[in-house]
Design a protein around this motif. Sequence first.
Motif, PDB file in Angstrom:
ATOM      1  N   ILE A  79       0.888  -1.170   0.000  1.00  0.00           N
ATOM      2  CA  ILE A  79       0.000   0.000   0.000  1.00  0.00           C
ATOM      3  C   ILE A  79       0.921   1.214   0.000  1.00  0.00           C
ATOM      4  CG2 ILE A  79      -1.879   1.191   1.178  1.00  0.00           C
ATOM      5  CD1 ILE A  79      -2.496  -1.719   0.138  1.00  0.00           C
ATOM      6  N   LYS A  80       0.836   2.029  -1.042  1.00  0.00           N
ATOM      7  CA  LYS A  80       1.785   3.129  -1.254  1.00  0.00           C
ATOM      8  C   LYS A  80       1.881   4.098  -0.083  1.00  0.00           C
ATOM      9  CE  LYS A  80       1.030   3.401  -6.245  1.00  0.00           C
ATOM     10  NZ  LYS A  80       0.495   4.287  -7.301  1.00  0.00           N
ATOM     11  N   ASP A  81       0.746   4.482   0.477  1.00  0.00           N
ATOM     12  CA  ASP A  81       0.740   5.525   1.504  1.00  0.00           C
ATOM     13  C   ASP A  81       0.671   4.967   2.925  1.00  0.00           C
ATOM     14  OD1 ASP A  81      -1.848   4.592   1.217  1.00  0.00           O
ATOM     15  OD2 ASP A  81      -2.792   6.561   1.299  1.00  0.00           O
ATOM     16  N   GLN A  82       0.841   3.660   3.084  1.00  0.00           N
ATOM     17  CA  GLN A  82       0.760   3.042   4.406  1.00  0.00           C
ATOM     18  C   GLN A  82       1.859   1.984   4.558  1.00  0.00           C
ATOM     19  OE1 GLN A  82      -3.906   2.481   4.011  1.00  0.00           O
ATOM     20  NE2 GLN A  82      -3.140   1.608   5.911  1.00  0.00           N
ATOM     21  N   PRO A  83       2.884   2.249   5.342  1.00  0.00           N
ATOM     22  CA  PRO A  83       3.888   1.210   5.559  1.00  0.00           C
ATOM     23  C   PRO A  83       3.322  -0.001   6.312  1.00  0.00           C
ATOM     24  CG  PRO A  83       4.431   3.200   6.795  1.00  0.00           C
ATOM     25  CD  PRO A  83       3.214   3.504   5.987  1.00  0.00           C
ATOM     26  N   ALA A 139     -20.501  -5.460   7.560  1.00  0.00           N
ATOM     27  CA  ALA A 139     -19.233  -6.164   7.349  1.00  0.00           C
ATOM     28  C   ALA A 139     -19.153  -6.697   5.920  1.00  0.00           C
ATOM     29  CB  ALA A 139     -19.078  -7.293   8.360  1.00  0.00           C
ATOM     30  N   CYS A 140     -20.234  -7.296   5.439  1.00  0.00           N
ATOM     31  CA  CYS A 140     -20.249  -7.825   4.070  1.00  0.00           C
ATOM     32  C   CYS A 140     -20.046  -6.702   3.050  1.00  0.00           C
ATOM     33  CB  CYS A 140     -21.546  -8.568   3.799  1.00  0.00           C
ATOM     34  SG  CYS A 140     -21.690 -10.134   4.680  1.00  0.00           S
ATOM     35  N   ALA A 141     -20.638  -5.550   3.305  1.00  0.00           N
ATOM     36  CA  ALA A 141     -20.512  -4.415   2.393  1.00  0.00           C
ATOM     37  C   ALA A 141     -19.075  -3.903   2.315  1.00  0.00           C
ATOM     38  CB  ALA A 141     -21.454  -3.286   2.810  1.00  0.00           C
ATOM     39  N   MET A 142     -18.287  -4.149   3.354  1.00  0.00           N
ATOM     40  CA  MET A 142     -16.900  -3.690   3.371  1.00  0.00           C
ATOM     41  C   MET A 142     -15.971  -4.607   2.580  1.00  0.00           C
ATOM     42  SD  MET A 142     -16.698  -2.388   7.311  1.00  0.00           S
ATOM     43  CE  MET A 142     -15.136  -1.527   7.166  1.00  0.00           C
ATOM     44  N   ALA A 143     -16.441  -5.740   2.145  1.00  0.00           N
ATOM     45  CA  ALA A 143     -15.618  -6.705   1.388  1.00  0.00           C
ATOM     46  C   ALA A 143     -15.519  -6.262  -0.065  1.00  0.00           C
ATOM     47  CB  ALA A 143     -16.200  -8.099   1.515  1.00  0.00           C
ATOM     48  N   GLN A 144     -14.761  -5.199  -0.290  1.00  0.00           N
ATOM     49  CA  GLN A 144     -14.593  -4.584  -1.604  1.00  0.00           C
ATOM     50  C   GLN A 144     -13.106  -4.503  -1.963  1.00  0.00           C
ATOM     51  OE1 GLN A 144     -17.176  -3.537  -3.568  1.00  0.00           O
ATOM     52  NE2 GLN A 144     -18.522  -4.405  -1.997  1.00  0.00           N
ATOM     53  N   PRO A 145     -12.784  -4.477  -3.259  1.00  0.00           N
ATOM     54  CA  PRO A 145     -11.379  -4.315  -3.660  1.00  0.00           C
ATOM     55  C   PRO A 145     -10.821  -2.971  -3.186  1.00  0.00           C
ATOM     56  CG  PRO A 145     -12.732  -5.003  -5.524  1.00  0.00           C
ATOM     57  CD  PRO A 145     -13.674  -4.665  -4.400  1.00  0.00           C
ATOM     58  N   PHE A 146      -9.576  -2.974  -2.784  1.00  0.00           N
ATOM     59  CA  PHE A 146      -8.891  -1.750  -2.351  1.00  0.00           C
ATOM     60  C   PHE A 146      -8.587  -0.909  -3.597  1.00  0.00           C
ATOM     61  CE2 PHE A 146      -5.334   0.647  -0.402  1.00  0.00           C
ATOM     62  CZ  PHE A 146      -5.947   0.997   0.786  1.00  0.00           C
ATOM     63  N   PRO A 147      -8.565   0.421  -3.478  1.00  0.00           N
ATOM     64  CA  PRO A 147      -8.298   1.269  -4.647  1.00  0.00           C
ATOM     65  C   PRO A 147      -6.950   0.954  -5.307  1.00  0.00           C
ATOM     66  CG  PRO A 147      -9.135   2.593  -2.822  1.00  0.00           C
ATOM     67  CD  PRO A 147      -8.869   1.218  -2.276  1.00  0.00           C
ATOM     68  N   THR A 148      -7.003   0.710  -6.590  1.00  0.00           N
ATOM     69  CA  THR A 148      -5.818   0.349  -7.372  1.00  0.00           C
ATOM     70  C   THR A 148      -4.721   1.399  -7.265  1.00  0.00           C
ATOM     71  OG1 THR A 148      -7.198  -0.867  -8.913  1.00  0.00           O
ATOM     72  CG2 THR A 148      -5.042  -0.195  -9.716  1.00  0.00           C
ATOM     73  N   ASP A 149      -5.085   2.673  -7.324  1.00  0.00           N
ATOM     74  CA  ASP A 149      -4.084   3.738  -7.334  1.00  0.00           C
ATOM     75  C   ASP A 149      -3.328   3.867  -6.016  1.00  0.00           C
ATOM     76  OD1 ASP A 149      -6.306   4.728  -5.967  1.00  0.00           O
ATOM     77  OD2 ASP A 149      -6.079   6.762  -6.758  1.00  0.00           O
ATOM     78  N   ARG A 150      -3.768   3.184  -4.973  1.00  0.00           N
ATOM     79  CA  ARG A 150      -3.066   3.241  -3.684  1.00  0.00           C
ATOM     80  C   ARG A 150      -2.143   2.043  -3.479  1.00  0.00           C
ATOM     81  NH1 ARG A 150      -7.017   4.386   1.002  1.00  0.00           N
ATOM     82  NH2 ARG A 150      -5.057   4.303   2.141  1.00  0.00           N
ATOM     83  N   MET A 151      -2.041   1.179  -4.505  1.00  0.00           N
ATOM     84  CA  MET A 151      -1.224  -0.020  -4.391  1.00  0.00           C
ATOM     85  C   MET A 151      -0.073  -0.013  -5.382  1.00  0.00           C
ATOM     86  SD  MET A 151      -4.161  -2.953  -3.883  1.00  0.00           S
ATOM     87  CE  MET A 151      -2.954  -4.268  -3.701  1.00  0.00           C
ATOM     88  N   ALA A 152       0.969  -0.800  -5.066  1.00  0.00           N
ATOM     89  CA  ALA A 152       2.102  -1.010  -5.971  1.00  0.00           C
ATOM     90  C   ALA A 152       2.427  -2.500  -5.963  1.00  0.00           C
ATOM     91  CB  ALA A 152       3.306  -0.194  -5.513  1.00  0.00           C
ATOM     92  N   VAL A 153       3.126  -2.954  -7.016  1.00  0.00           N
ATOM     93  CA  VAL A 153       3.462  -4.368  -7.144  1.00  0.00           C
ATOM     94  C   VAL A 153       4.883  -4.524  -7.679  1.00  0.00           C
ATOM     95  CG1 VAL A 153       2.511  -4.549  -9.484  1.00  0.00           C
ATOM     96  CG2 VAL A 153       2.683  -6.583  -8.074  1.00  0.00           C
ATOM     97  N   GLU A 154       5.546  -5.605  -7.268  1.00  0.00           N
ATOM     98  CA  GLU A 154       6.845  -5.969  -7.835  1.00  0.00           C
ATOM     99  C   GLU A 154       6.965  -7.487  -7.843  1.00  0.00           C
ATOM    100  OE1 GLU A 154      10.316  -5.796  -4.699  1.00  0.00           O
ATOM    101  OE2 GLU A 154       9.120  -3.954  -4.534  1.00  0.00           O
ATOM    102  N   LEU A 155       7.813  -8.000  -8.718  1.00  0.00           N
ATOM    103  CA  LEU A 155       8.046  -9.441  -8.830  1.00  0.00           C
ATOM    104  C   LEU A 155       9.298  -9.776  -8.040  1.00  0.00           C
ATOM    105  CD1 LEU A 155       7.455 -12.201 -10.165  1.00  0.00           C
ATOM    106  CD2 LEU A 155       8.919 -11.465 -12.041  1.00  0.00           C
ATOM    107  N   LYS A 156       9.226 -10.821  -7.211  1.00  0.00           N
ATOM    108  CA  LYS A 156      10.392 -11.301  -6.468  1.00  0.00           C
ATOM    109  C   LYS A 156      10.525 -12.789  -6.712  1.00  0.00           C
ATOM    110  CE  LYS A 156      10.244  -7.999  -2.691  1.00  0.00           C
ATOM    111  NZ  LYS A 156      10.201  -7.820  -1.249  1.00  0.00           N
ATOM    112  N   GLU A 157      11.753 -13.234  -6.865  1.00  0.00           N
ATOM    113  CA  GLU A 157      12.012 -14.658  -7.027  1.00  0.00           C
ATOM    114  C   GLU A 157      12.407 -15.249  -5.686  1.00  0.00           C
ATOM    115  OE1 GLU A 157      14.402 -16.117 -10.271  1.00  0.00           O
ATOM    116  OE2 GLU A 157      14.212 -14.161 -11.251  1.00  0.00           O
ATOM    117  N   HIS A 158      11.963 -16.465  -5.435  1.00  0.00           N
ATOM    118  CA  HIS A 158      12.363 -17.190  -4.245  1.00  0.00           C
ATOM    119  C   HIS A 158      13.796 -17.668  -4.442  1.00  0.00           C
ATOM    120  CE1 HIS A 158      12.109 -19.805  -0.780  1.00  0.00           C
ATOM    121  NE2 HIS A 158      12.575 -20.784  -1.520  1.00  0.00           N
TER     122      HIS A 158
END
Length: 162
Positions: A79-83, A139-158
Amino acid sequence: MIVRKDDGVVKSDVMAWGVPTMVKGATKMLEKRVTNVRNLSSNFWKSMLSKPEQRCLVPFSTFAEPKAGQGREEWWFTIKDQPLAAFAGIWRQSEHGAVYAFLTCEPNELVAPLHPKAMPVILDPSQYEEWLSTDYAGACAMAQPFPTDRMAVELKEHKKNK
């Protein structure tokens, strides 16, 4: 480590990941640990999800999903803005002690091409109190995807230890 309310007081607790359930094996019943909650209306999960005192926050700094067909390679999400962020979780006592699982939902636009099945339900800090206190429908209503623009992704190899 999870965070939950106990008699109205927010506290941290240590629990095992995975709610035990029995499943039919080839020759006998087997215990399986279920870590992800997808079908919120199943009686198995609804009994926990309906009780705010059995909800928890599952802190994380990153989470991984396997890269399909690539062995031990994984996509790592932040999450970009939350460590430190939190998944929406539920917990209960079992014969093995306290156990928890976290909710999943449809993946957002960032996760879907990489892991199309589901993604964890990630809560915004402004939702933490609501998650720990709302009714079943809330609670069920809160089960929604997190905003895409607040996330980042990277590939890591084991990497194997040599």
